[in-house]
Design a protein around this motif. Structure first.
Motif, PDB file in Angstrom:
ATOM      1  N   THR A 176       0.848  -1.195   0.000  1.00 17.97           N
ATOM      2  CA  THR A 176       0.000   0.000   0.000  1.00 17.97           C
ATOM      3  C   THR A 176       0.881   1.241   0.000  1.00 17.97           C
ATOM      4  O   THR A 176       2.113   1.144  -0.083  1.00 17.97           O
ATOM      5  N   ASP A 177       0.253   2.401   0.136  1.00 15.41           N
ATOM      6  CA  ASP A 177       0.955   3.695   0.181  1.00 15.41           C
ATOM      7  C   ASP A 177       1.806   3.906  -1.063  1.00 15.41           C
ATOM      8  O   ASP A 177       2.915   4.447  -0.973  1.00 15.41           O
ATOM      9  N   GLY A 178       1.314   3.474  -2.199  1.00 15.72           N
ATOM     10  CA  GLY A 178       2.077   3.675  -3.422  1.00 15.72           C
ATOM     11  C   GLY A 178       3.409   2.953  -3.376  1.00 15.72           C
ATOM     12  O   GLY A 178       4.415   3.451  -3.866  1.00 15.72           O
ATOM     13  N   GLY A 179       3.423   1.763  -2.762  1.00  9.24           N
ATOM     14  CA  GLY A 179       4.636   0.953  -2.772  1.00  9.24           C
ATOM     15  C   GLY A 179       5.556   1.197  -1.604  1.00  9.24           C
ATOM     16  O   GLY A 179       6.670   0.707  -1.578  1.00  9.24           O
ATOM     17  N   LEU A 180       5.092   1.981  -0.605  1.00  5.76           N
ATOM     18  CA  LEU A 180       5.981   2.267   0.519  1.00  5.76           C
ATOM     19  C   LEU A 180       5.760   1.321   1.697  1.00  5.76           C
ATOM     20  O   LEU A 180       6.627   1.200   2.558  1.00  5.76           O
ATOM     21  N   THR A 181       4.620   0.661   1.763  1.00  6.70           N
ATOM     22  CA  THR A 181       4.333  -0.201   2.904  1.00  6.70           C
ATOM     23  C   THR A 181       4.068  -1.629   2.441  1.00  6.70           C
ATOM     24  O   THR A 181       3.291  -1.860   1.511  1.00  6.70           O
ATOM     25  N   TYR A 182       4.757  -2.554   3.078  1.00  7.78           N
ATOM     26  CA  TYR A 182       4.577  -3.979   2.770  1.00  7.78           C
ATOM     27  C   TYR A 182       4.040  -4.646   4.018  1.00  7.78           C
ATOM     28  O   TYR A 182       4.690  -4.597   5.066  1.00  7.78           O
ATOM     29  N   ARG A 183       2.860  -5.290   3.913  1.00  9.80           N
ATOM     30  CA  ARG A 183       2.316  -5.945   5.096  1.00  9.80           C
ATOM     31  C   ARG A 183       2.281  -7.452   4.858  1.00  9.80           C
ATOM     32  O   ARG A 183       1.778  -7.937   3.848  1.00  9.80           O
ATOM     33  N   PHE A 184       2.889  -8.190   5.809  1.00 11.63           N
ATOM     34  CA  PHE A 184       2.936  -9.656   5.727  1.00 11.63           C
ATOM     35  C   PHE A 184       2.152 -10.248   6.877  1.00 11.63           C
ATOM     36  O   PHE A 184       1.998  -9.627   7.936  1.00 11.63           O
ATOM     37  N   HIS A 185       1.743 -11.475   6.672  1.00 10.50           N
ATOM     38  CA  HIS A 185       1.197 -12.215   7.807  1.00 10.50           C
ATOM     39  C   HIS A 185       1.973 -13.509   7.947  1.00 10.50           C
ATOM     40  O   HIS A 185       2.117 -14.285   7.001  1.00 10.50           O
ATOM     41  N   LEU A 186       2.501 -13.744   9.158  1.00  6.98           N
ATOM     42  CA  LEU A 186       3.354 -14.900   9.388  1.00  6.98           C
ATOM     43  C   LEU A 186       2.512 -16.159   9.435  1.00  6.98           C
ATOM     44  O   LEU A 186       1.461 -16.210  10.063  1.00  6.98           O
ATOM     45  N   ARG A 187       3.001 -17.202   8.770  1.00  8.01           N
ATOM     46  CA  ARG A 187       2.325 -18.496   8.785  1.00  8.01           C
ATOM     47  C   ARG A 187       2.384 -19.055  10.214  1.00  8.01           C
ATOM     48  O   ARG A 187       3.479 -19.106  10.788  1.00  8.01           O
ATOM     49  N   PRO A 188       1.312 -19.437  10.798  1.00  5.34           N
ATOM     50  CA  PRO A 188       1.352 -19.877  12.199  1.00  5.34           C
ATOM     51  C   PRO A 188       1.806 -21.327  12.336  1.00  5.34           C
ATOM     52  O   PRO A 188       1.762 -22.103  11.367  1.00  5.34           O
ATOM     53  N   THR A 226      -1.315 -10.572  16.240  1.00  6.18           N
ATOM     54  CA  THR A 226      -1.979 -10.940  14.996  1.00  6.18           C
ATOM     55  C   THR A 226      -1.038 -11.633  14.031  1.00  6.18           C
ATOM     56  O   THR A 226      -1.468 -12.185  13.023  1.00  6.18           O
ATOM     57  N   GLY A 227       0.242 -11.600  14.330  1.00  2.82           N
ATOM     58  CA  GLY A 227       1.207 -12.212  13.420  1.00  2.82           C
ATOM     59  C   GLY A 227       1.468 -11.367  12.193  1.00  2.82           C
ATOM     60  O   GLY A 227       1.960 -11.870  11.186  1.00  2.82           O
ATOM     61  N   THR A 228       1.188 -10.070  12.273  1.00  2.00           N
ATOM     62  CA  THR A 228       1.463  -9.236  11.099  1.00  2.00           C
ATOM     63  C   THR A 228       2.811  -8.542  11.254  1.00  2.00           C
ATOM     64  O   THR A 228       3.236  -8.194  12.354  1.00  2.00           O
ATOM     65  N   ILE A 229       3.461  -8.355  10.110  1.00  2.00           N
ATOM     66  CA  ILE A 229       4.739  -7.656  10.071  1.00  2.00           C
ATOM     67  C   ILE A 229       4.616  -6.599   8.984  1.00  2.00           C
ATOM     68  O   ILE A 229       4.140  -6.893   7.876  1.00  2.00           O
ATOM     69  N   THR A 230       5.039  -5.382   9.313  1.00  8.27           N
ATOM     70  CA  THR A 230       4.918  -4.316   8.333  1.00  8.27           C
ATOM     71  C   THR A 230       6.286  -3.699   8.086  1.00  8.27           C
ATOM     72  O   THR A 230       7.020  -3.389   9.030  1.00  8.27           O
ATOM     73  N   LEU A 231       6.625  -3.556   6.819  1.00  6.52           N
ATOM     74  CA  LEU A 231       7.892  -2.923   6.447  1.00  6.52           C
ATOM     75  C   LEU A 231       7.576  -1.590   5.777  1.00  6.52           C
ATOM     76  O   LEU A 231       6.636  -1.495   4.981  1.00  6.52           O
ATOM     77  N   HIS A 232       8.353  -0.550   6.109  1.00  3.57           N
ATOM     78  CA  HIS A 232       8.166   0.760   5.488  1.00  3.57           C
ATOM     79  C   HIS A 232       9.418   1.138   4.717  1.00  3.57           C
ATOM     80  O   HIS A 232      10.528   1.073   5.243  1.00  3.57           O
ATOM     81  N   LEU A 233       9.180   1.564   3.473  1.00  6.82           N
ATOM     82  CA  LEU A 233      10.306   1.955   2.631  1.00  6.82           C
ATOM     83  C   LEU A 233      10.352   3.466   2.496  1.00  6.82           C
ATOM     84  O   LEU A 233       9.336   4.140   2.664  1.00  6.82           O
ATOM     85  N   ILE A 234      11.562   3.986   2.195  1.00 11.01           N
ATOM     86  CA  ILE A 234      11.651   5.425   2.010  1.00 11.01           C
ATOM     87  C   ILE A 234      11.259   5.813   0.589  1.00 11.01           C
ATOM     88  O   ILE A 234      10.911   6.951   0.331  1.00 11.01           O
ATOM     89  N   ARG A 235      11.344   4.869  -0.338  1.00  7.81           N
ATOM     90  CA  ARG A 235      10.837   5.138  -1.688  1.00  7.81           C
ATOM     91  C   ARG A 235      10.421   3.795  -2.272  1.00  7.81           C
ATOM     92  O   ARG A 235      10.894   2.739  -1.815  1.00  7.81           O
ATOM     93  N   PRO A 236       9.540   3.816  -3.234  1.00  6.09           N
ATOM     94  CA  PRO A 236       9.066   2.538  -3.782  1.00  6.09           C
ATOM     95  C   PRO A 236      10.213   1.769  -4.447  1.00  6.09           C
ATOM     96  O   PRO A 236      11.147   2.371  -4.975  1.00  6.09           O
ATOM     97  N   ASP A 237      10.175   0.448  -4.372  1.00  5.06           N
ATOM     98  CA  ASP A 237      11.181  -0.382  -5.025  1.00  5.06           C
ATOM     99  C   ASP A 237      10.479  -1.621  -5.546  1.00  5.06           C
ATOM    100  O   ASP A 237      10.082  -2.491  -4.776  1.00  5.06           O
ATOM    101  N   ALA A 238      10.304  -1.669  -6.863  1.00  2.18           N
ATOM    102  CA  ALA A 238       9.539  -2.769  -7.440  1.00  2.18           C
ATOM    103  C   ALA A 238      10.240  -4.108  -7.244  1.00  2.18           C
ATOM    104  O   ALA A 238       9.639  -5.160  -7.414  1.00  2.18           O
ATOM    105  N   GLU A 239      11.532  -4.071  -6.899  1.00  8.01           N
ATOM    106  CA  GLU A 239      12.260  -5.330  -6.747  1.00  8.01           C
ATOM    107  C   GLU A 239      12.419  -5.735  -5.297  1.00  8.01           C
ATOM    108  O   GLU A 239      13.119  -6.697  -4.998  1.00  8.01           O
ATOM    109  N   PHE A 240      11.764  -5.009  -4.398  1.00 10.67           N
ATOM    110  CA  PHE A 240      11.980  -5.279  -2.979  1.00 10.67           C
ATOM    111  C   PHE A 240      11.574  -6.708  -2.604  1.00 10.67           C
ATOM    112  O   PHE A 240      12.264  -7.388  -1.837  1.00 10.67           O
ATOM    113  N   SER A 241      10.461  -7.176  -3.188  1.00 12.20           N
ATOM    114  CA  SER A 241      10.015  -8.541  -2.872  1.00 12.20           C
ATOM    115  C   SER A 241      11.079  -9.567  -3.250  1.00 12.20           C
ATOM    116  O   SER A 241      11.313 -10.529  -2.527  1.00 12.20           O
ATOM    117  N   GLN A 242      11.712  -9.341  -4.399  1.00 15.43           N
ATOM    118  CA  GLN A 242      12.763 -10.271  -4.818  1.00 15.43           C
ATOM    119  C   GLN A 242      13.942 -10.217  -3.864  1.00 15.43           C
ATOM    120  O   GLN A 242      14.540 -11.242  -3.531  1.00 15.43           O
TER     121      GLN A 242
END
Lengths: 562, 349, 325
Positions: free
Chosen positions: A108-120, A182-198
Motif C-alpha cells: 500500500t501507500d504507493g509501494g511504501l508499505t509492505y504488510r505480511f502475515h506470518l504463517r502460524p 496478529t502475526g502481522t509484520i509491516t515494512l516501510h520503505l523510504i521510496r518505492p522499489d519494485a524489486e523489494f520482494s525479490q
C-alpha cells in the motif's frame, strides 16, 4: 492473549487458503499436505544419503552474510524468508512465492508499505516457534552484522541510515514493526522499489531465531526452517545436512519436503577425481565444473548422467572507460567486434556449454530482446567476428600501437581465453600482454581503480532474476567506488542520462524500457559480453528426479537416490 | 729480538707461497685433468650442451620444421600431414557436443608431439620452454652464488656484528621451507609486479622468478661459504698475513676468493638442478613463467588439463626436466670429485 | 649443556619471530587481497566496507594488527580464517596432522628401507655394474619433479592401467582415516608413499654408500678385517654403525620438514587434506591467518628438528658443543 492469538492465526489461515482457491492461483497448491503425486513419489523414493563434493568450501554458513551460489544452493533447503523463489524449473523458478509469510505482501501507500502475515505453527530446527519477534530481529541482525548488501539493497528501509552508521545499535525504528498478537509484520520503505520482494526472497533475509548472536556465525550452523538443517560444517572436511525434525511441508512451491535423509558435501577432491567417482557411482554430484579433458568422455559414454541448463550468467570483458585506450568508445567497440565468440565457447568446452552473446541482458531475464551490433552482419544474434571493422575502429580511435594488459585469473579456462584475447588484440593493432592473478582475488583486483586495469576477464551471475541486477548493478554511477576493492562497476562507467532511465525503469519495471537501456549500454560497450554460460551437471546413475531451478540450480530436496 | 728475526722469514715464506701458488692455474689444471677422466661427467656435459643448443635453435625449429607460431592459439585451423588435412583442435563427435580434442603426435615435422589445448605445437613449445627454464635456472644460480659469496665472505671475514646480523638473517631464511617461501613470494609478486623506487618489474617478466628462485637457496650456499671463510680466516697463513699488515683486500683476493670460487663452482650445477626443479614447480602452480610464454613447468600445467586425452603434453616436458636435472647432478658430482671432495650441499625441499 | 639448550631455545624463538614478521609483510600489502572487501562481498557500499574493516581491526596500525594476530595464534588460540569466516585455524592444522603423518611415516619407512638396501648393496658391490646402476637410479629419483611423478602415477593408476590386474585395486584419490577403514587407508596411501619415497630413497642410498666407503678406510675396520672377521659382520657390526649417524641426522631434518607440511606438492597432487594442502589452499586464497599459522607450524618443525640434531651431536661429541650454526 495466547488463546486469542491462536484463534486469529487459524482464522487467518483458513481465510487465506479460501481466497487462494477462489482466485484459482497456483499458490493453491501450497497446501499443508503433499499433493497426491508427490505423496506417492515420496513413499516410493524417500530415504538414503546424498553424497556430494566440492573442491573448496564457500566461506561462512551465516545465511545473512554468505554471498556464494554454492551455499545459496544449501540455504535453499535449510533457510526460509518471508518470501522465497519457487523451487521449480525454468520460468516458474524465477517467481516469488510466499514462504514463512502465508501470502504475498499487501503493498500500500504507493509501494511504501509492505504488510505480511506470518504463517502460524512453524518451528525452527531448535524446536522454538517462529514468531514475529524473530522476523524483526532477523531484519535488524542483517544490519548489525554489516551484511554484504545492506548498503545497496536494504538501505531503502526507513531507519536503515542509522543502522548503517552504527550497526551495533540498529533498531530499524520506523522501518519495521510487528504485532505478535496478529502475526502481522509491516515494512516501510523510504521510496518505492519494485524489486523489494525479490530482494527479501534471498538468503540474506532468512529468518533466524531472535537469540542468534549479532556476529558472523562462521562455522556454527544456523537454526534451520527448511526440510534439512546443517548438522556440522568443517571447511576443510565436509558440510553435513540432516533432516530437520520440526519440518513439515507447508508449501510445495516454497519449500518442498526432501527425498533423501541426509546430504554430505565433501571438500578437497579435485574435479578429475570427482568425475571419476561420479562415473563409478561413489559420489552423486559435484558443484565444480567438469574438467575439459573429461567432457568428450562424458558426452560419449555417460550421456545419461549429464544435464545441461543455461544459467542467468555470462562471461564478460570489463574495459576501463577512464584509462586509455578503452576510454575511447571506438576502441571498446573494436574489441567487441574482433572477438570470435564461437572459439571462446569452444575453449570453455564446446557449443553445448555456452551461447555467444553481445548484449548485457542474458536470455531468460525480462527485457531481453536479442541484439548484437558487434558481428559480421549486425542484427539479433552473433554470427562471426568482423576483424576489418575492428581494425578500422582502432585506427580511427588513434589508439593503435598502444600497450594493453589483459588481466585474467589463473584458472585453466580463463587463462586459455586470455591467451586467445591477446592474439586478437595484437591482430587489431595493440601490443597486448597478459597479467594472470589468483582466481580468488580476481574480482577484488579488477574492481579497485588504483590497480588501473585496462581490460579484464570475469563473469557475472544473477542475484535475483531482474534486469537491474545486471544493468544497474554492473554499470550505474553508484556502483563505482574509486580506490576500493569493492566497486562492482569495474569499467568505472557513469552516464547520468542512462542512470536516470534505469532509476525510472526500476519503478515501472517496463520490459521495453529495460530492453532500450540494454541496447544503448551494449552500444556504448563499457563491457562486452562473450557468452551466456550453460551449466553441465554430471550425476551418478542412482540419482533420480533431477530438478534444476535457474536460481538455485540442482534442488537438493528434489533429487532422490533410491 | 726474536720477533724481528722471525718476521722476515715468515714474510719470505708467505711471498714464496703466493708466488709459487699461482693459484688460478695449478689446482684448476689438476681438476680439469681429473674431470677429463670422468666419463659420466663428460657425457652429462655433452647432454647439457646438446639440450642448450636445441633450445637455442627453437625459432629455427618453429619456423622451418614445425612451420607454426607456438605462441598464438590456433583454435580454428587445420594442418596438412602426409597429404591429409586435419583439424588442430578436433571438435567432439559425441551426441552432446561436449569438449574437443587436440591433435595427437603426428611424428612429422609439424605437430611432432601434437597440439596443446590451444592448438599450439607442443614440440616447438618444448624448445622455447626449455630456453626459459634454463635461462631462469641458470641466471638464478648465478644470482644465488653471487649473493652467497658476498654474504658468506662478509660474515666469515668481517666477523663481529656483521656476522651476527647476516647469520641471523640466514637462519630465518633457512628455517622457512624453500617451497613455501618461493610460493609465498611468487603469489604476491605475480599479482602486483615489483616496484623498487623508480624501477618496476612487470609481473610477466622473467626477472621475477629469477630473483625469487635466486634468493631462496642463498642460505644453503652461503652457510658453507661462511664456514669455509671462517676456517681460512683463522688459518695460520691468513693470521700471519694479517699480522704482517697485508691489506684485507689482498688477503681476500689472494687467499679467500680462490678457495671460495672452487666451492661455488662445485655448487653451481647442483644449485642449478634445484633451481630447475623449483622453477618447474612454480610454473606448474601458475606462479612462475606467465602465459603465453612457456617453460617446462607451464607445459606440464597445460598438459595436466589434457592428461586424459593427450598425456604426451605433460609427459614430454617432465622427461626433459628429468634428463636435464640428472645431467646437472652427475656433472656436479664429477666437479666435486675433481675440485673439492669435502664440499657438501644439502638442501631440503 | 643447559646453556646450550637455552641458547637453542632463544635462537628458535628469534627465528620464528623473524619468519612471522616476514610472512606478515609479504602478504599484507597484496593488491586485491583486502580481506575486508572479500568479507564484505561483491556489492558492498563503502559504508559497509568501513564497518567490516573496523570490526576486524583492519583499520588499526600494522604493528598492532601483527601483535593481535600473534596473540590470537599463540595465546588465545582462536585465530580464524579471513576467507572461510569462523574457520578456526588451529583445529584445522590439528585435523590435517594425521593425514600428513600418515603420508610421511609410510613414505619414511619405504625410503629408509630402500635407502639401506641401495646403500649397502652398492657399497658391497663397489665398482661393479650393479653399483653404478644403483647410483644412477638413485640420482634419477632425486632428479624428478615430485608433482610430475605424482601426475604420472595418477595417469597410470587412475586412468590408463586402472582397469588391468596391476592397478585395479587403487581407490579414487583422497584420504581415508586409518581408524575408519585400515585396508582402504593402506590402499589409498600406497601410491603417494611410493611417489614421495622415490625422491629420498636414492638420496639416502647415495649418502649411505659414501659414508660406508669412507668408514672402510678407517683403521678399526682394517683391524677387524685383519682379525679375519667376515665381510657381512664387518659391515653390520662396524661400518654401518658409524655410517648411520650421518643418515640419522639427515633423516631427522628431512622428517621435520615433511611433518611440517613440506610434502605440499605431493599432498596437492594426490588430494590429501594434510597440513601441506591446507597451506597451499591458504596461499591460493591469500588467507593470511592460515598462511601465518601453517608457516609457523612448518618452521617450528624445521627449527626443532635442527636443534634436536644439534643437541644429539653435542651429546655424542663434546667437541661441537660450542659450534654456532
Amino acid at each position: 492473549m495466547i488463546k486469542f492469538c491462536w484463534a486469529a492465526r487459524i482464522c487467518r489461515r483458513a481465510a487465506a487458503s479460501a481466497a487462494a482457491v477462489l482466485l484459482g492461483l497456483s499458490l493453491a497448491r501450497a497446501g499443508i499436505e503433499p499433493s497426491g503425486d508427490r505423496g506417492a513419489l515420496m513413499r516410493a523414493h524417500r530415504g538414503g544419503a546424498l553424497r556430494l563434493s566440492s573442491y573448496q568450501p564457500s566461506g561462512t554458513i551465516d545465511p545473512q552474510i554468505n554471498y556464494e551460489s554454492d551455499f545459496w544452493q544449501v540455504f535453499a533447503v535449510t533457510q526460509d524468508g518471508l518470501l522465497t523463489f519457487a523451487k521449480a524449473e525454468d520460468q516458474p523458478g524465477m517467481t516469488v512465492v510466499p514462504d514463512l509469510a502465508d501470502a504475498l505482501p499487501e503493498i500500500t501507500d504507493g509501494g511504501l508499505t509492505y504488510r505480511f502475515h506470518l504463517r502460524p505453527g512453524l518451528r525452527f530446527s531448535t524446536g522454538q516457534k517462529i514468531g514475529v519477534a524473530d522476523v524483526l530481529a532477523s531484519f535488524r541482525r542483517m544490519f548489525k552484522i554489516s551484511g554484504p548488501n545492506v548498503g545497496s539493497w536494504y538501505n531503502i528501509l526507513v531507519g536503515a541510515d542509522a543502522c548503517l552508521a552504527t550497526p551495533a545499535t540498529c533498531t530499524l525504528a520506523g522501518g519495521i514493526e510487528g504485532d505478535p498478537a496478529t502475526g502481522t509484520i509491516t515494512l516501510h520503505l523510504i521510496r518505492p522499489d519494485a524489486e523489494f520482494s525479490q530482494k527479501i526472497a534471498l538468503p540474506f533475509a532468512s529468518i533466524l531465531p531472535a537469540d542468534t548472536p549479532p556476529s558472523d556465525l562462521g562455522t556454527t550452523p544456523p537454526a534451520a526452517t527448511g526440510p534439512y538443517m546443517i548438522a556440522s560444517y568443517n571447511p576443510v572436511r565436509a558440510l553435513v545436512l540432516v533432516r530437520n525434525p520440526y519440518f513439515h511441508q507447508w508449501s510445495e512451491a516454497a519449500q518442498p519436503d526432501g527425498f533423501v535423509d541426509s546430504i554430505t558435501i565433501r571438500y578437497g577432491l579435485q574435479n578429475e577425481a570427482e568425475i571419476t567417482a561420479i562415473e563409478n557411482g561413489s559420489l552423486d554430484w559435484t558443484s565444480d565444473p567438469a574438467p575439459l579433458d573429461r567432457l568428450a568422455e562424458i558426452g560419449a559414454r555417460f550421456t545419461s548422467l549429464a544435464h545441461i541448463h543455461p544459467l542467468l550468467a555470462y562471461y564478460y570483458l570489463m574495459m576501463n572507460t577512464r584509462i586509455a585506450p578503452f576510454s575511447d568508445v571506438r576502441a571498446r567497440r573494436a574489441v567487441a567486434f574482433a572477438i570470435n565468440r564461437r572459439l571462446v565457447v569452444n575453449l570453455y568446452g564446446g557449443p553445448a556449454l555456452g551461447t555467444p552473446i553481445c548484449q548485457l541482458l542474458p536470455e531468460g531475464i525480462a527485457g531481453h530482446v536479442p541484439y548484437c551490433p558487434f558481428t559480421l552482419n549486425p542484427g539479433a544474434t552473433w554470427s562471426a567476428p568482423d576483424l576489418a571493422q575492428a581494425r578500422a575502429l582502432v585506427k580511427a580511435s588513434g589508439t593503435a600501437g598502444q600497450k594493453v594488459t589483459i588481466v585474467s585469473s589463473d584458472r585453466d579456462i580463463e587463462r586459455a581465453i586470455a591467451i586467445y584475447l591477446q592474439s586478437v588484440l595484437n591482430d587489431i593493432g595493440y601490443r597486448a600482454s597478459i597479467h594472470s592473478i589468483s582466481f580468488n582475488i580476481r574480482d577484488t583486483y579488477l574492481q579497485n581503480s588504483s590497480n588501473r586495469v585496462q581490460i579484464g576477464l570475469t563473469d557475472w551471475y544473477q542475484d535475483y532474476p531482474s534486469p537491474s541486477d545486471f544493468l544497474n548493478v554492473l554499470l550505474s554511477c553508484a556502483s563505482f567506488h574509486p580506490g576500493s576493492d569493492a566497486s562492482i562497476n569495474m569499467s568505472a562507467f557513469c552516464d547520468p542520462g542512462i542512470d536516470a532511465r534505469m532509476q525510472q525503469a526500476m519503478q515501472t519495471q517496463s520490459a521495453a524500457d529495460w530492453a532500450g537501456i540494454d541496447h544503448d549500454l551494449t552500444d556504448l560497450a563499457p563491457l562486452t559480453t562473450l557468452f551466456q554460460i550453460h551449466r553441465l551437471d554430471v550425476v551418478s546413475a542412482r540419482l533420480g528426479h533431477f530438478r534444476f531451478s535457474p536460481l538455485v540450480h540442482m534442488i537438493f530436496s528434489e533429487v532422490w537416490v533410491q | 729480538m726474536v720477533p724481528a728475526s722471525r718476521a722476515p722469514n715468515i714474510k719470505s715464506f708467505l711471498l714464496l707461497f703466493f708466488k709459487k701458488e699461482d693459484l688460478p692455474s695449478g689446482p684448476w689444471r689438476v681438476a680439469l685433468a681429473r674431470l677429463r677422466q670422468d666419463r659420466a661427467a663428460l657425457a652429462s656435459a655433452a647432454t647439457l650442451v646438446l639440450i642448450i643448443v636445441a633450445c637455442l635453435l627453437a625459432p629455427l625449429y618453429a619456423r622451418h620444421i614445425a612451420g607454426t607460431d607456438p605462441f598464438r592459439p590456433h583454435l580454428d585451423e587445420t594442418v596438412t600431414i602426409g597429404g591429409r588435412t586435419l583439424d588442430i583442435l578436433q571438435p567432439a563427435d559425441n551426441p552432446l557436443h561436449l569438449g574437443s580434442a587436440p591433435l595427437g603426435p603426428t611424428w612429422h615435422g609439424a605437430y611432432f608431439l601434437g597440439a596443446d589445448g590451444q592448438g599450439r605445437d607442443v614440440a616447438a613449445r618444448l624448445l622455447y620452454g626449455g630456453r626459459n627454464s634454463l635461462l631462469i635456472a641458470g641466471a638464478a644460480t648465478l644470482l644465488c652464488l653471487a649473493l652467497a659469496a658476498i654474504v658468506g665472505i662478509l660474515a666469515g671475514f668481517m666477523g663481529g656484528v656483521i656476522d651476527q646480523i647476516l647469520s641471523r638473517l640466514l637462519d630465518i631464511l633457512w628455517a622457512f621451507p624453500v617451497y613455501l617461501l618461493a610460493i609465498s613470494l611468487s603469489v604476491v609478486l605475480i599479482s602486483q609486479g615489483l616496484h623498487i623506487g623508480p624501477f618496476t618489474i612487470e609481473a610477466d617478466s622473467l626477472l621475477l622468478p629469477i630473483a625469487i628462485i635466486g634468493i631462496v637457496y642463498v642460505p644453503y650456499a652461503a652457510r658453507p661459504v661462511r664456514g669455509l671463510v671462517l676456517g681460512l680466516a683463522r688459518s695460520d697463513f691468513v693470521l700471519a698475513a694479517v699480522a704482517l699488515g697485508v691489506p684485507n683486500r689482498r688477503i681476500l683476493v689472494r687467499d679467500i676468493l680462490p678457495n671460495v670460487a672452487s666451492t661455488l663452482l662445485v655448487f653451481a650445477p647442483l644449485i642449478m638442478a634445484l633451481n630447475l626443479l623449483t622453477e618447474s614447480a612454480l610454473s606448474f602452480l601458475q606462479i612462475g613463467v606467465q602465459p603465453p610464454a612457456a617453460s617446462w613447468g607451464t607445459i606440464i600445467a597445460d598438459g595436466q588439463t589434457l592428461i586424459y586425452t593427450s598425456p604426451i603434453v605433460a609427459i614430454a616436458p617432465g622427461v626433459a626436466i628429468v634428463i636435464t636435472v640428472l645431467a646437472l647432478n652427475v656433472l656436479g658430482d664429477g666437479l666435486r670429485d675433481a675440485l673439492d671432495p669435502r664440499a657438501k650441499l644439502r638442501v631440503r625441499s | 649443556m643447559i646453556r646450550l639448550l637455552a641458547q637453542r631455545l632463544g635462537q628458535m624463538a628469534f627465528v620464528m619471530f623473524g619468519i612471522s614478521v616476514l610472512v606478515f609483510l609479504i602478504f599484507f600489502a597484496t593488491p586485491g587481497a583486502d580481506p575486508a572487501a572479500r568479507i564484505a562481498g561483491r556489492n558492498a557500499t563503502p559504508q559497509v566496507l568501513a564497518a567490516v574493516r573496523h570490526d576486524f581491526g583492519f583499520d588499526r596500525p600494522i604493528p598492532v594488527q601483527y601483535a593481535l594476530m600473534m596473540k590470537r595464534l599463540f595465546i588465545t588460540q582462536d585465530l580464524t580464517s579471513f576467507v572461510n569466516r569462523g574457520e578456526q585455524v588451529i583445529p584445522e592444522i590439528v585435523a590435517g596432522t594425521p593425514v600428513t603423518l600418515s603420508l610421511v611415516l609410510g613414505a619414511a619407512v619405504l625410503w629408509v628401507a630402500g635407502g639401506l638396501a641401495i646403500g649397502i648393496t652398492a657399497a658391497l658391490t663397489r665398482g661393479t655394474f650393479t653399483d653404478r646402476a644403483l647410483m644412477v637410479a638413485g640420482l634419477i629419483g632425486v632428479s624428478m619433479p615430485v608433482f610430475w611423478v605424482g601426475e604420472m602415477a595418477n595417469l597410470i593408476t587412475q586412468s590408463r592401467l586402472h582397469d588391468t590386474w596391476l592397478f585395479f585395486w587403487v581407490p579414487p584419490l583422497g584420504y581415508t582415516p586409518l581408524t575408519e577403514n585400515p585396508f582402504l587407508w593402506l590402499k589409498s596411501m600406497l601410491i603417494p608413499w611410493l611417489t614421495l619415497a622415490l625422491l629420498y630413497m636414492g638420496l639416502y642410498g647415495r649418502v649411505l654408500r659414501a659414508s660406508l666407503i669412507e668408514a672402510y678406510q678407517e683403521d678399526f675396520i682394517r683391524t677387524a678385517r685383519a682379525k679375519g672377521l667376515s665381510e657381512t659382520r664387518i659391515l653390520l657390526r662396524h661400518a654401518l654403525r658409524t655410517s648411520l649417524i650421518t643418515c640419522v641426522s639427515l633423516f631427522g631434518l628431512d622428517f621435520g620438514v615433511l611433518v611440517g607440511g613440506g610434502a605440499l606438492l605431493t599432498e596437492v597432487v594426490f588430494d590429501l587434506q594434510g597440513v601441506g594442502k591446507l597451506t597451499f589452499d591458504a596461499l591460493q586464497n591469500l588467507d593470511l591467518p592460515v598462511i601465518m599459522a601453517t608457516v609457523m607450524y612448518a618452521s617450528f618443525f624445521v627449527v626443532a628438528a635442527n636443534a634436536a640434531v644439534d643437541v644429539a651431536y653435542a651429546l655424542l661429541d663434546p667437541r661441537v658443543s660450542t659450534r654456532s650454526v
